[in-house]
Scaffold this motif. Structure first.
Motif, PDB file in Angstrom:
ATOM      1  N   ASP A   1      -5.284  -2.635  -1.669  1.00  0.00           N
ATOM      2  CA  ASP A   1      -5.054  -4.079  -1.760  1.00  0.00           C
ATOM      3  C   ASP A   1      -5.367  -4.575  -3.173  1.00  0.00           C
TER       4      ASP A   1
ATOM      5  N   LEU B   1      -2.776  -2.908  -6.003  1.00  0.00           N
ATOM      6  CA  LEU B   1      -1.396  -3.391  -5.979  1.00  0.00           C
ATOM      7  C   LEU B   1      -1.287  -4.893  -6.232  1.00  0.00           C
ATOM      8  N   SER B   2      -2.430  -5.569  -6.348  1.00  0.00           N
ATOM      9  CA  SER B   2      -2.396  -6.991  -6.693  1.00  0.00           C
ATOM     10  C   SER B   2      -2.041  -7.190  -8.163  1.00  0.00           C
ATOM     11  N   ASP B   3      -2.252  -6.145  -8.969  1.00  0.00           N
ATOM     12  CA  ASP B   3      -1.891  -6.216 -10.385  1.00  0.00           C
ATOM     13  C   ASP B   3      -1.760  -4.791 -10.915  1.00  0.00           C
ATOM     14  N   ILE B   4      -0.551  -4.259 -10.928  1.00  0.00           N
ATOM     15  CA  ILE B   4      -0.357  -2.868 -11.346  1.00  0.00           C
ATOM     16  C   ILE B   4      -0.469  -2.684 -12.855  1.00  0.00           C
TER      17      ILE B   4
ATOM     18  N   ASP C   1       5.541   5.328  -9.326  1.00  0.00           N
ATOM     19  CA  ASP C   1       5.903   4.085  -8.638  1.00  0.00           C
ATOM     20  C   ASP C   1       4.767   3.721  -7.688  1.00  0.00           C
TER      21      ASP C   1
ATOM     22  N   LYS D   1       3.670   1.043  -6.241  1.00  0.00           N
ATOM     23  CA  LYS D   1       3.903   0.142  -5.108  1.00  0.00           C
ATOM     24  C   LYS D   1       4.461   0.871  -3.885  1.00  0.00           C
TER      25      LYS D   1
ATOM     26  N   ILE E   1       0.736  -7.639  -1.273  1.00  0.00           N
ATOM     27  CA  ILE E   1       1.653  -6.500  -1.142  1.00  0.00           C
ATOM     28  C   ILE E   1       1.164  -5.514  -0.081  1.00  0.00           C
ATOM     29  N   PHE E   2      -0.145  -5.268  -0.057  1.00  0.00           N
ATOM     30  CA  PHE E   2      -0.723  -4.254   0.834  1.00  0.00           C
ATOM     31  C   PHE E   2      -2.051  -4.778   1.385  1.00  0.00           C
TER      32      PHE E   2
END
Length: 453
Positions: free
Chosen positions: A64, A67-70, A227, A229, A393-394
């Motif tokens: 969580d 994936l909030s800021d890759i 990748d 995400k 996203i997750f």
């Protein structure tokens, strides 16, 4: 293709998947499970299942966050953003020490494993050879690290699946062993499911948690994933299946074949199963698998410690030289430093070969619990700042209840460690480590204030 300040997103989907699998399987499953079973009996199955659930929640929280800021490359970066500079300093350096400890413990063990074939080979020489080989491979490229870790993981997975298939066949036909008939009834017919009582069950969580140490490493790879995400959620969501198969499945099979009280505390149950069906080289095969697991831990340590130092340097909490990226998009200075520190284990194995493993592995357990708790706290801080949950996203399932429950579980295991006399020295060393880190940080803050005046 390069990303951000120079790290390469060269880890493919299969690399991420196998790294996640490898992080969930430690040497303790192959070698130390006999001791764990001897102390807790079949209840160790439940301990693995419960710990696996909370490790899954830990990984969902990490996913969580990541994936909030890759654009951020490590969960250490998120600790700085949501908990502040001081927490990043202490958590980052403690995580670095966690992996140094894990690598030193497994490198020490590797020296013992090699002596199975070569009794007179110096115990300190094996760690030296492994460090040099893995240092060179990590220096070459992140893709080579991913390939090596994938093959290490494959060997471990193959050994467990072979055990479950062979063991399942032995149970199905009621195979006769020296301990009796292979049957699922053995799980409850020798003192019940909790033969050593509640105390044995609770103490087993110490051993089980150490077996899961390193499971969070897939979170470090996110910054170099092709990748993230897609690949990161895929790796994390497969965790329950992996834990159920590798740990719960193998323990059910082993204790169905051999009643828990007939297993040796000093011999690997994997050796017993393979030897019982006529595999003459069973001990040698399992020894090779365990050596592979030890090399995997060292490989992961060299990778994760170098990336942790890189993240700390970017945040101003480690020397600036650790931000330097080489031609292969690898943080060379950070990798050089971590590898040099690992060479200390060569010296320790020369001076005190008998006491190294227990001391280092105990300290690693305490430090990992601290880091995991900090990551859960960081996730709570992050979610409290998120205004619209539909943008996640997750998302972490069951937030915030699962976050607090996971923290409570990790703290419970930490309390259990206090009742183990063998852990006292490791706990004292961990306290000294935290005291030193806090002292260094406050001295740095005071120095910066004086310069600003």
């Amino acid at each position: 293709m390069k990303d951000g300040p120079g790290l390469s997103r060269g880890l493919k989907s299969r690399h991420i998947q196998m790294i996640a699998i490898g992080g969930a399987i430690g040497t303790g499953l192959f070698l130390g499970s006999g001791t764990a079973i001897h102390e807790s009996g079949p209840s160790i199955i439940l301990a693995y299942a419960v710990t696996g659930i909370f490790c899954y929640f830990l990984m969902r929280a990490i996913g969580d966050l990541l994936l909030s800021d890759i654009k951020l490359h490590s969960f250490i970066d998120f600790v700085k953003r949501y908990l502040g500079d001081g927490f990043e300093f202490v958590t980052g350096w403690t995580y670095w020490l966690c992996w140094i400890n894990i690598a030193m413990a497994d490198l020490t063990a590797s020296g013992i494993y090699v002596r199975f074939w070569f009794p007179h080979f110096p115990q300190w020489a094996t760690p030296l050879i492994i460090i040099v080989v893995l240092f060179i491979s990590n220096m070459a490229s992140v893709q080579l690290f991913g390939e090596m870790e994938s093959w290490f993981a494959f060997v471990k997975v193959f050994a467990i699946i072979a055990l479950i298939i062979i063991g399942g066949y032995m149970i199905a036909i009621g195979y006769q062993t020296n301990a009796g008939t292979a049957s699922f009834a053995n799980l409850v017919s020798h003192g019940g499911f909790f033969p050593t009582g509640l105390k044995g069950f609770l103490i087993s969580f110490q051993m089980v948690l150490f077996a899961f140490a390193g499971i969070e490493m897939v979170g470090i790879t996110a910054g170099e994933a092709e990748d993230p995400k897609i690949n990161l959620p895929k790796a994390i969501n497969s965790l329950p299946i992996r834990i159920g198969l590798f740990y719960v499945g193998s323990m059910i099979v082993i204790m169905s074949i051999y009643p828990w009280n007939s297993l040796s505390a000093t011999q690997s149950p994997f050796v017993m199963v393979f030897a019982d069906v006529g595999v003459k080289a069973a001990a040698g095969i399992v020894n090779f698998v365990v050596l592979t697991a030890a090399m995997s831990a060292c490989n992961s340590a060299i990778f994760s410690t170098s990336r942790t130092l890189y993240a700390l340097a970017k945040g101003g909490n480690a020397p600036k030289r650790f931000k330097k990226i080489g031609r292969s998009s690898v943080p060379n200075a950070a990798l050089n430093f971590s590898s040099l520190v690992l060479l200390l284990v060569v010296v320790l194995n020369y001076l005190i070969p008998k006491n190294v493993f227990k001391l280092i592995s105990g300290m690693a357990t305490v430090n990992f619990i601290f880091v995991w708790v900090m990551l859960m706290v960081c996730h709570i801080a992050y979610r409290r700042k998120v205004k619209q949950t539909d943008e996640l996203i997750f998302p972490m399932p069951g937030y915030p209840f699962t976050d607090f429950l996971t923290i409570a579980f990790f703290l419970f295991v930490l309390v259990m460690l206090l009742f183990d006399s063998n852990m006292l020295v490791s706990i004292v060393l961990a306290v000294i480590w935290f005291a030193c880190l806090l002292s260094i940080y406050f001295l740095r803050v005071r120095s910066k204030k004086r310069r600003a005046m």
